[in-house]
Every structure is written in structure tokens, then in C-alpha cells.
Design a protein around this motif. Structure first.
Motif, PDB file in Angstrom:
ATOM      1  N   MET A   1     -24.326  68.706 -82.850  1.00 24.29           N
ATOM      2  CA  MET A   1     -24.070  69.577 -83.900  1.00 24.29           C
ATOM      3  C   MET A   1     -25.123  69.655 -84.777  1.00 24.29           C
ATOM      4  O   MET A   1     -25.592  68.266 -85.178  1.00 24.29           O
ATOM      5  N   SER A   2     -25.710  70.752 -85.536  1.00 24.58           N
ATOM      6  CA  SER A   2     -26.677  70.658 -86.317  1.00 24.58           C
ATOM      7  C   SER A   2     -26.364  70.026 -87.623  1.00 24.58           C
ATOM      8  O   SER A   2     -25.254  69.968 -88.240  1.00 24.58           O
ATOM      9  N   LYS A   3     -27.577  69.592 -88.520  1.00 25.83           N
ATOM     10  CA  LYS A   3     -27.439  69.014 -89.595  1.00 25.83           C
ATOM     11  C   LYS A   3     -26.727  69.793 -90.664  1.00 25.83           C
ATOM     12  O   LYS A   3     -25.822  69.283 -91.580  1.00 25.83           O
ATOM     13  N   ARG A   4     -26.911  71.077 -90.696  1.00 25.03           N
ATOM     14  CA  ARG A   4     -26.379  72.200 -91.638  1.00 25.03           C
ATOM     15  C   ARG A   4     -24.971  72.206 -91.571  1.00 25.03           C
ATOM     16  O   ARG A   4     -24.098  72.145 -92.467  1.00 25.03           O
ATOM     17  N   VAL A   5     -24.606  72.182 -90.228  1.00 27.47           N
ATOM     18  CA  VAL A   5     -23.131  72.380 -90.129  1.00 27.47           C
ATOM     19  C   VAL A   5     -22.311  70.946 -90.460  1.00 27.47           C
ATOM     20  O   VAL A   5     -21.258  71.061 -91.062  1.00 27.47           O
ATOM     21  N   ILE A   6     -22.996  69.926 -90.162  1.00 24.75           N
ATOM     22  CA  ILE A   6     -22.206  68.496 -90.762  1.00 24.75           C
ATOM     23  C   ILE A   6     -22.332  68.543 -92.262  1.00 24.75           C
ATOM     24  O   ILE A   6     -21.168  68.206 -92.789  1.00 24.75           O
ATOM     25  N   ILE A   7     -23.277  68.929 -92.949  1.00 25.11           N
ATOM     26  CA  ILE A   7     -23.204  69.066 -94.490  1.00 25.11           C
ATOM     27  C   ILE A   7     -21.965  70.143 -94.879  1.00 25.11           C
ATOM     28  O   ILE A   7     -21.315  69.632 -95.673  1.00 25.11           O
ATOM     29  N   LEU A   8     -22.044  71.188 -94.213  1.00 28.30           N
ATOM     30  CA  LEU A   8     -20.796  72.166 -94.518  1.00 28.30           C
ATOM     31  C   LEU A   8     -19.326  71.613 -94.263  1.00 28.30           C
ATOM     32  O   LEU A   8     -18.547  71.675 -95.193  1.00 28.30           O
ATOM     33  N   LEU A   9     -19.394  70.858 -93.116  1.00 22.74           N
ATOM     34  CA  LEU A   9     -18.058  70.137 -92.560  1.00 22.74           C
ATOM     35  C   LEU A   9     -17.841  69.048 -93.806  1.00 22.74           C
ATOM     36  O   LEU A   9     -16.544  68.840 -94.257  1.00 22.74           O
ATOM     37  N   LYS A  10     -18.682  68.352 -94.101  1.00 22.46           N
ATOM     38  CA  LYS A  10     -18.526  67.362 -95.216  1.00 22.46           C
ATOM     39  C   LYS A  10     -17.971  67.890 -96.365  1.00 22.46           C
ATOM     40  O   LYS A  10     -16.982  67.417 -97.057  1.00 22.46           O
ATOM     41  N   ALA A  11     -18.787  68.886 -96.835  1.00 22.68           N
ATOM     42  CA  ALA A  11     -18.326  69.703 -98.117  1.00 22.68           C
ATOM     43  C   ALA A  11     -16.865  70.054 -98.139  1.00 22.68           C
ATOM     44  O   ALA A  11     -15.788  69.857 -99.046  1.00 22.68           O
ATOM     45  N   PHE A  12     -16.219  70.579 -96.925  1.00 27.20           N
ATOM     46  CA  PHE A  12     -15.177  71.072 -96.678  1.00 27.20           C
ATOM     47  C   PHE A  12     -13.942  69.993 -96.694  1.00 27.20           C
ATOM     48  O   PHE A  12     -13.081  69.953 -97.360  1.00 27.20           O
ATOM     49  N   VAL A  13     -14.298  68.534 -96.195  1.00 29.23           N
ATOM     50  CA  VAL A  13     -13.600  67.460 -96.059  1.00 29.23           C
ATOM     51  C   VAL A  13     -13.442  67.088 -97.597  1.00 29.23           C
ATOM     52  O   VAL A  13     -12.320  66.800 -98.083  1.00 29.23           O
ATOM     53  N   HIS A  14     -14.586  66.925 -98.235  1.00 27.33           N
ATOM     54  CA  HIS A  14     -14.391  66.518 -99.697  1.00 27.33           C
ATOM     55  C   HIS A  14     -13.576  67.413-100.439  1.00 27.33           C
ATOM     56  O   HIS A  14     -12.549  66.961-101.077  1.00 27.33           O
ATOM     57  N   LEU A  15     -13.513  68.590-100.287  1.00 23.80           N
ATOM     58  CA  LEU A  15     -12.760  69.695-101.101  1.00 23.80           C
ATOM     59  C   LEU A  15     -11.321  69.313-100.562  1.00 23.80           C
ATOM     60  O   LEU A  15     -10.294  69.336-101.543  1.00 23.80           O
ATOM     61  N   LEU A  16     -11.212  69.265 -99.222  1.00 22.02           N
ATOM     62  CA  LEU A  16      -9.791  69.099 -98.796  1.00 22.02           C
ATOM     63  C   LEU A  16      -9.072  67.837 -99.261  1.00 22.02           C
ATOM     64  O   LEU A  16      -7.928  67.748 -99.946  1.00 22.02           O
ATOM     65  N   CYS A  17      -9.780  66.680 -99.511  1.00 22.79           N
ATOM     66  CA  CYS A  17      -9.531  65.230 -99.950  1.00 22.79           C
ATOM     67  C   CYS A  17      -9.218  65.401-101.536  1.00 22.79           C
ATOM     68  O   CYS A  17      -8.383  64.724-102.075  1.00 22.79           O
ATOM     69  N   LEU A  18      -9.985  66.105-102.004  1.00 21.25           N
ATOM     70  CA  LEU A  18     -10.092  66.159-103.548  1.00 21.25           C
ATOM     71  C   LEU A  18      -8.712  67.183-104.314  1.00 21.25           C
ATOM     72  O   LEU A  18      -8.374  67.159-105.166  1.00 21.25           O
TER      73      LEU A  18
END
Ligand code: HEM
Length: 231
Positions: A1-18
Motif C-alpha cells: 500500500m502506498s504512503k499516500r493511501v496510508i496517510i489518507l486512511l490515517k486522516a480518515f481514522v482520526h476523523l472517525l475517532c474524533l
């Protein structure tokens, strides 16, 4: 998985958790929280629920990732979700200390603003006897506090540098106590509700399934290791 996708997924998980926290702030800002019959009770239950569900979400990551090699990337979100569980548990504790127990926030704030930092501590000392009495009498608060202390330890030892300093094995052993924290959180919930109330059942079932998955994996690993030795 590319670094960019991981960053996007991390942003999504942050949003979900917040999202629950942002929703709570929204309820406060638009005044709906103040219209509730018991806003403090609502915040206590809301933050307690989210602490437990985020913790269970964190525990779900390992068994799900083991289902298929392509899901290995999920491990990158485990620490983040675990820290959010600690975040909600700390909000829950702060709700108890600052709102539930009658801490005089306006007086403490006025004191701090006029340069008397010790006012915050003075106010805490005033509510402490009542809080201590509550902690001594209500065992569900004792187990809740034990769960929070474990989460604090896990959050404090979560940075990679600390993991390296502790050594992988020791770190892993300590981090297994996340199951104990979840178990204490569920026990806290059962001991809090009145006899016959079944609201903690859902979290109990989820935790039991996760524990069974963990044990099943452990047994399979042992059997595999024995077979390899015999071969
Ligand atoms: C840090 C120490 C803790 C204190 C002082 C504390 C205190 C409380 C209090 C006063 C209540 C509401 C009781 C009532 O309405 O009579 C509550 C509910 C609850 N707490 Fe805690 N708690 C703590 C830690 C935790 C932790 C670590 C978790 C989760 C991992 C948790 C999960 C819950 C849940 C799920 C509820 C019930 C929510 C509901 O009814 O929907 N608590 N707690």
C-alpha cells in the motif's frame, strides 16, 4: 500500500475517532446539551461508552488483520485507536472529577486567571473527601479507575522509542494488559447498572468474541509449532 493511501486512511481514522468528541462539542455549542434533564450524566455515559467502544475497536484490529495477508496494513492504526480509547477514558475521568463530583470550575478558573494557579488545586482538595468516600464505597469506580491506570501505562509506553528501550518482548507482555483494561471496563459497566439491566451485554459479547479469537489463535500456533517439531 502506498504512503499516500496510508496517510489518507490515517486522516480518515482520526476523523472517525474524533467524531463523537466533535458531536459532543456541537451539542454543547448549540445548547442542546444544556436542555437535557441531566447533562453531566449524559456526558459521563457518553464518554464512558466511547472509551469502551474505541478500546474494543483497537482490540479488533489484530484478529481482523490475521484473516488475510492483505490486511496487514491495519496494524498501523492500532496505536492510534488505542490512544483515542485513552483520550475518551480521560475525558470520562475528567467529567467525573470536574463535573460529577461538584468541583467548582468557575472559582478555579477565576483564581487561575487572576494569577493564583493554586486555586485549581484548592478546589480539588475541597471535593476530594467526597470523591474518596465515593471511590471507597462504590467498587465499580475502583475497577474503572484500575482500567484507566492500565490505559495510562499503555499510552505512556506507546512511543516507538520507549518500545525499543523496553525491549520488544517486555513491551508486548505489558501491552497484553489491554485485554485486562477492557475486561475491567466491562466489569465497571456491569457493576454500575442496576440488577436486571442488560445494557452492558453488547460490549460483553464483543469482548468475549475477541478473547476467544485470541485464544484460538494461540492454540493454533502451539499446535503448528508442535507439528513442526515432530516433522
Ligand atoms: C477513570 C476512572 C473512572 C471513573 C471515576 C468512572 C466513573 C463512572 C461513572 C460515575 C459512571 C456513571 C455512573 C452512574 O450514572 O451512576 C460511569 C459509567 C461508565 N463508565 Fe466509567 N469511570 C472510570 C473509568 C472508565 C473506563 C476506563 C471505562 C472504559 C474503558 C469506563 C466505561 C464506562 C461505561 C461504559 C459507563 C456506562 C455508560 C452507559 O451507561 O452507557 N469507565 N463511569
Amino acid at each position: 500500500m502506498s504512503k499516500r493511501v496510508i496517510i489518507l486512511l490515517k486522516a480518515f481514522v482520526h476523523l472517525l475517532c474524533l467524531a463523537p468528541f466533535v458531536w459532543l462539542l456541537h451539542l454543547y455549542q448549540n445548547g442542546s446539551l444544556g436542555l437535557l434533564p441531566d447533562p453531566v450524566n449524559f456526558i459521563t455515559h457518553f464518554t464512558g461508552d466511547w472509551a469502551l467502544w474505541t478500546l474494543l475497536a483497537c482490540l479488533t484490529i489484530t484478529p481482523v488483520r490475521r484473516l488475510h495477508t492483505s490486511l496487514g496494513f491495519l496494524i498501523r492504526f492500532r496505536r492510534m485507536v488505542g490512544l483515542y480509547a485513552f483520550f475518551y477514558a480521560t475525558l470520562h475521568l475528567l467529567t467525573y472529577v470536574l463535573l460529577f463530583s461538584g468541583y467548582d470550575i468557575p472559582t478555579a478558573l477565576a483564581g487561575v486567571q487572576s494569577g493564583h494557579l493554586s486555586e485549581a488545586w484548592t478546589q480539588f482538595k475541597l471535593v476530594w473527601p467526597r470523591m474518596w468516600d465515593d471511590i471507597r464505597k462504590r467498587r465499580f469506580i475502583q475497577v474503572g479507575f484500575a482500567a484507566w491506570v492500565i490505559l495510562l501505562l499503555l499510552a505512556a509506553t506507546s512511543p516507538s522509542a520507549i518500545m525499543r528501550a523496553m525491549g520488544g518482548k517486555n513491551w508486548q507482555r505489558l501491552h497484553w494488559s489491554v485485554y485486562l483494561a477492557a475486561w475491567l471496563g466491562v466489569t465497571h459497566f456491569w457493576w454500575m447498572v442496576k440488577p436486571g439491566v442488560m445494557s452492558p451485554l453488547r460490549v460483553t459479547i464483543v469482548l468475549d468474541v475477541l478473547l476467544l479469537a485470541r485464544m484460538g489463535y494461540w492454540v493454533m500456533k502451539k499446535i503448528k509449532a508442535r507439528r513442526n517439531l515432530a516433522a
